[in-house]
Motif scaffolding. Sequence first.
Motif, PDB file in Angstrom:
ATOM      1  N   LEU A  69     -38.324 -71.266  26.940  1.00 13.21           N
ATOM      2  CA  LEU A  69     -39.110 -72.210  26.143  1.00 13.21           C
ATOM      3  C   LEU A  69     -38.558 -72.298  24.723  1.00 13.21           C
ATOM      4  O   LEU A  69     -38.270 -73.384  24.220  1.00 13.21           O
ATOM      5  CB  LEU A  69     -40.576 -71.757  26.115  1.00 13.21           C
ATOM      6  CG  LEU A  69     -41.523 -72.557  25.250  1.00 13.21           C
ATOM      7  CD1 LEU A  69     -41.703 -73.959  25.805  1.00 13.21           C
ATOM      8  CD2 LEU A  69     -42.895 -71.863  25.161  1.00 13.21           C
ATOM      9  N   SER A  70     -38.377 -71.134  24.077  1.00 16.79           N
ATOM     10  CA  SER A  70     -37.999 -71.208  22.661  1.00 16.79           C
ATOM     11  C   SER A  70     -36.588 -71.722  22.470  1.00 16.79           C
ATOM     12  O   SER A  70     -36.325 -72.464  21.525  1.00 16.79           O
ATOM     13  CB  SER A  70     -38.161 -69.863  21.939  1.00 16.79           C
ATOM     14  OG  SER A  70     -38.684 -68.893  22.736  1.00 16.79           O
ATOM     15  N   SER A  71     -35.653 -71.350  23.363  1.00 15.73           N
ATOM     16  CA  SER A  71     -34.280 -71.803  23.116  1.00 15.73           C
ATOM     17  C   SER A  71     -34.143 -73.296  23.400  1.00 15.73           C
ATOM     18  O   SER A  71     -33.494 -74.015  22.649  1.00 15.73           O
ATOM     19  CB  SER A  71     -33.270 -71.000  23.925  1.00 15.73           C
ATOM     20  OG  SER A  71     -33.441 -71.239  25.291  1.00 15.73           O
ATOM     21  N   SER A  72     -34.784 -73.796  24.464  1.00 16.03           N
ATOM     22  CA  SER A  72     -34.612 -75.228  24.754  1.00 16.03           C
ATOM     23  C   SER A  72     -35.354 -76.080  23.720  1.00 16.03           C
ATOM     24  O   SER A  72     -34.887 -77.153  23.332  1.00 16.03           O
ATOM     25  CB  SER A  72     -35.062 -75.561  26.180  1.00 16.03           C
ATOM     26  OG  SER A  72     -36.399 -75.202  26.375  1.00 16.03           O
ATOM     27  N   GLU A  73     -36.496 -75.594  23.234  1.00 18.05           N
ATOM     28  CA  GLU A  73     -37.233 -76.366  22.218  1.00 18.05           C
ATOM     29  C   GLU A  73     -36.501 -76.342  20.870  1.00 18.05           C
ATOM     30  O   GLU A  73     -36.446 -77.348  20.168  1.00 18.05           O
ATOM     31  CB  GLU A  73     -38.656 -75.825  22.064  1.00 18.05           C
ATOM     32  CG  GLU A  73     -39.573 -76.141  23.256  1.00 18.05           C
ATOM     33  CD  GLU A  73     -39.936 -77.627  23.387  1.00 18.05           C
ATOM     34  OE1 GLU A  73     -39.943 -78.346  22.376  1.00 18.05           O
ATOM     35  OE2 GLU A  73     -40.205 -78.066  24.530  1.00 18.05           O
ATOM     36  N   LEU A  74     -35.920 -75.186  20.521  1.00 17.05           N
ATOM     37  CA  LEU A  74     -35.163 -75.134  19.261  1.00 17.05           C
ATOM     38  C   LEU A  74     -33.942 -76.048  19.361  1.00 17.05           C
ATOM     39  O   LEU A  74     -33.626 -76.799  18.435  1.00 17.05           O
ATOM     40  CB  LEU A  74     -34.733 -73.688  18.953  1.00 17.05           C
ATOM     41  CG  LEU A  74     -33.876 -73.512  17.697  1.00 17.05           C
ATOM     42  CD1 LEU A  74     -34.584 -74.026  16.444  1.00 17.05           C
ATOM     43  CD2 LEU A  74     -33.477 -72.046  17.496  1.00 17.05           C
ATOM     44  N   ILE A 130     -32.861 -69.075  11.018  1.00 18.66           N
ATOM     45  CA  ILE A 130     -33.769 -67.927  11.157  1.00 18.66           C
ATOM     46  C   ILE A 130     -34.291 -67.857  12.596  1.00 18.66           C
ATOM     47  O   ILE A 130     -34.291 -66.809  13.236  1.00 18.66           O
ATOM     48  CB  ILE A 130     -34.958 -68.054  10.165  1.00 18.66           C
ATOM     49  CG1 ILE A 130     -34.470 -67.890   8.735  1.00 18.66           C
ATOM     50  CG2 ILE A 130     -36.052 -67.059  10.502  1.00 18.66           C
ATOM     51  CD1 ILE A 130     -35.472 -68.325   7.675  1.00 18.66           C
ATOM     52  N   GLU A 131     -34.699 -69.012  13.116  1.00 17.49           N
ATOM     53  CA  GLU A 131     -35.269 -69.008  14.475  1.00 17.49           C
ATOM     54  C   GLU A 131     -34.219 -68.644  15.511  1.00 17.49           C
ATOM     55  O   GLU A 131     -34.504 -67.944  16.482  1.00 17.49           O
ATOM     56  CB  GLU A 131     -35.883 -70.381  14.781  1.00 17.49           C
ATOM     57  CG  GLU A 131     -37.141 -70.621  13.976  1.00 17.49           C
ATOM     58  CD  GLU A 131     -37.780 -71.966  14.282  1.00 17.49           C
ATOM     59  OE1 GLU A 131     -37.868 -72.341  15.462  1.00 17.49           O
ATOM     60  OE2 GLU A 131     -38.207 -72.645  13.328  1.00 17.49           O
ATOM     61  N   ALA A 132     -32.989 -69.121  15.298  1.00 19.43           N
ATOM     62  CA  ALA A 132     -31.919 -68.799  16.251  1.00 19.43           C
ATOM     63  C   ALA A 132     -31.636 -67.300  16.231  1.00 19.43           C
ATOM     64  O   ALA A 132     -31.396 -66.673  17.266  1.00 19.43           O
ATOM     65  CB  ALA A 132     -30.654 -69.582  15.915  1.00 19.43           C
ATOM     66  N   LEU A 159     -32.346 -61.795  18.645  1.00 19.82           N
ATOM     67  CA  LEU A 159     -32.980 -60.470  18.628  1.00 19.82           C
ATOM     68  C   LEU A 159     -33.957 -60.324  19.794  1.00 19.82           C
ATOM     69  O   LEU A 159     -34.112 -59.252  20.357  1.00 19.82           O
ATOM     70  CB  LEU A 159     -33.675 -60.239  17.281  1.00 19.82           C
ATOM     71  CG  LEU A 159     -32.703 -60.149  16.097  1.00 19.82           C
ATOM     72  CD1 LEU A 159     -33.463 -60.007  14.787  1.00 19.82           C
ATOM     73  CD2 LEU A 159     -31.729 -59.001  16.262  1.00 19.82           C
ATOM     74  N   GLY A 160     -34.581 -61.441  20.190  1.00 16.13           N
ATOM     75  CA  GLY A 160     -35.467 -61.421  21.359  1.00 16.13           C
ATOM     76  C   GLY A 160     -34.684 -61.066  22.611  1.00 16.13           C
ATOM     77  O   GLY A 160     -35.160 -60.330  23.475  1.00 16.13           O
ATOM     78  N   ARG A 161     -33.461 -61.592  22.708  1.00 20.00           N
ATOM     79  CA  ARG A 161     -32.619 -61.251  23.867  1.00 20.00           C
ATOM     80  C   ARG A 161     -32.305 -59.756  23.849  1.00 20.00           C
ATOM     81  O   ARG A 161     -32.330 -59.096  24.863  1.00 20.00           O
ATOM     82  CB  ARG A 161     -31.310 -62.045  23.836  1.00 20.00           C
ATOM     83  CG  ARG A 161     -31.454 -63.483  24.296  1.00 20.00           C
ATOM     84  CD  ARG A 161     -30.112 -64.110  24.628  1.00 20.00           C
ATOM     85  NE  ARG A 161     -29.219 -64.196  23.493  1.00 20.00           N
ATOM     86  CZ  ARG A 161     -28.042 -63.572  23.401  1.00 20.00           C
ATOM     87  NH1 ARG A 161     -27.605 -62.828  24.384  1.00 20.00           N
ATOM     88  NH2 ARG A 161     -27.285 -63.709  22.324  1.00 20.00           N
ATOM     89  N   TYR A 162     -32.019 -59.235  22.658  1.00 19.49           N
ATOM     90  CA  TYR A 162     -31.721 -57.803  22.571  1.00 19.49           C
ATOM     91  C   TYR A 162     -32.952 -56.989  22.991  1.00 19.49           C
ATOM     92  O   TYR A 162     -32.854 -55.979  23.661  1.00 19.49           O
ATOM     93  CB  TYR A 162     -31.331 -57.421  21.143  1.00 19.49           C
ATOM     94  CG  TYR A 162     -29.982 -57.944  20.673  1.00 19.49           C
ATOM     95  CD1 TYR A 162     -29.231 -58.817  21.461  1.00 19.49           C
ATOM     96  CD2 TYR A 162     -29.458 -57.564  19.445  1.00 19.49           C
ATOM     97  CE1 TYR A 162     -28.009 -59.298  21.033  1.00 19.49           C
ATOM     98  CE2 TYR A 162     -28.227 -58.034  19.004  1.00 19.49           C
ATOM     99  CZ  TYR A 162     -27.506 -58.908  19.808  1.00 19.49           C
ATOM    100  OH  TYR A 162     -26.302 -59.374  19.367  1.00 19.49           O
TER     101      TYR A 162
END
Length: 404
Positions: free
Chosen positions: A334-339, A303-305, A310-313
């Motif tokens: 921040l969100s991609s490296s932490e995920l 879900i987070e990925a 969608l954030g990139r879009y």
Amino acid sequence: MDFEFTPAQQAFRTRLRAWMERTVEEVFGSAEDALGPSPESLLFTRDDGRWAQALEYHRRLLAAGYLALHWPTEWGGGGAGPVEQLIYQDEALRLGLPLFGANNFAIDRIGPTLMRFGSDEQKRRFLTPMLTGEEIWCQGYSEPNAGSDLAAIQTRAVLDGDEFVINGQKTWTSLAHRARWQAMLARTDPTAARHKGVTYLLVDLASPGVTIRPLRQMTGESGFNEIFYDNVRAPRANAVGAVNDGWRVAMAMMGYQRASAGSRHPVERGIAELAELARRVEFGGMLAARHPYVRQTLAQFAIEARCLRLGRYRSLTGYLKGRPPGPEGSFAKLSSSELNLRVAMFAAEMLGGLATLTEGSPGALERGRWAHRILEAREFTIAGGTSEIQRNIIGERVLMLPKS
Ligand SMILES: Cc1cc2nc3c(=O)[nH]c(=O)nc-3n(C[C@H](O)[C@H](O)[C@H](O)COP(=O)(O)OP(=O)(O)OC[C@H]3O[C@@H](n4cnc5c(N)ncnc54)[C@H](O)[C@@H]3O)c2cc1C
């Protein structure tokens, strides 16, 4: 709700996907893990055979017109619109490929910075060999006492006639072992305020007085280096922007760096691979894929990925309005490296002892790629500005919270 692509955009995706799948097989071979554990492990490798593959992939991208889609055609780039760039990112991430061929720093951020701040002569001299991969570039910002606090840099560049004379040290310089050129920050006026007396310089690493030494990471690889400058000479004409006005140029380059940082880790692919692996290993006395905790965690990651994608879009809106990338790129970084880190830590939990078996060990899973990823994941929460620094940027410059 998903983004709706036009028939022409969908056709672009179909062509690109077919090209990538064919090219990956031709260049890297058909094995599932032919690309290695991560795009970075391919890019920053010391293995000459793997590096030759990275260069070959770079040349194929260029020949097919897919390298540097974000560069204008005037400079040999794809001149593609933001939606095509996004589709390209999707497809490269789907296969776990590096976004910018073998010349990551040049194509991603140094080239665009030169286009914005460089002289005509600098653009003519440097942009084409960046694209062809004939001149590989690295980025020299960090020093032993200047990382998060970049304005603390102490490497000095002193004008002597038409040349700068550079003395000092950079550290954590990724790819310097392959690079001919470096975009670096040096202090040119030690009497000025910290952010003022700094110049953005282009330095030929083949110059006398440059010493490059590898630094070993806990993965066992040495993707980055320390560089020593002992009376290294660089032409004054290699300053980008005005002398002592390099901070502005450096921050603009950080904007490009952060804008792409959120699309550099193939997190969705990693989650799918972990879900696949869960069908073959045990956890808590049963097949991992049947265990409720494993299922719930993988679903949460997926879900987070998806939200990240969608954030990139969503960030397309800014691009479509022609805004250069700003501090909001810190959200994606921040969100991609932490995920990515959480996925790796969960892999360690799910695989238990198997997660410690590196490539070549008897019983290692998938040539030890999970052991590698578990050790590597933390790097991305540090490189390009740590997670704490991204939170500070988001707080102060996006949410406009008061400084404490
Ligand atoms: C894999 C990798 C590749 C890299 N490649 C390059 C490269 O090619 N070129 C280059 O120039 N650099 C590169 N770096 C360096 C990277 O930019 C720095 O490591 C990073 O900016 C952090 O700086 P530092 O290591 O000096 O840590 P420090 O700045 O000393 O930070 C130490 C800790 O203190 C925290 N901290 C510091 N200041 C604050 C604050 N104000 N608020 C809250 N917390 C704070 C940090 O978050 C961190 O946890 C790379 C790093 C890595 C890991």
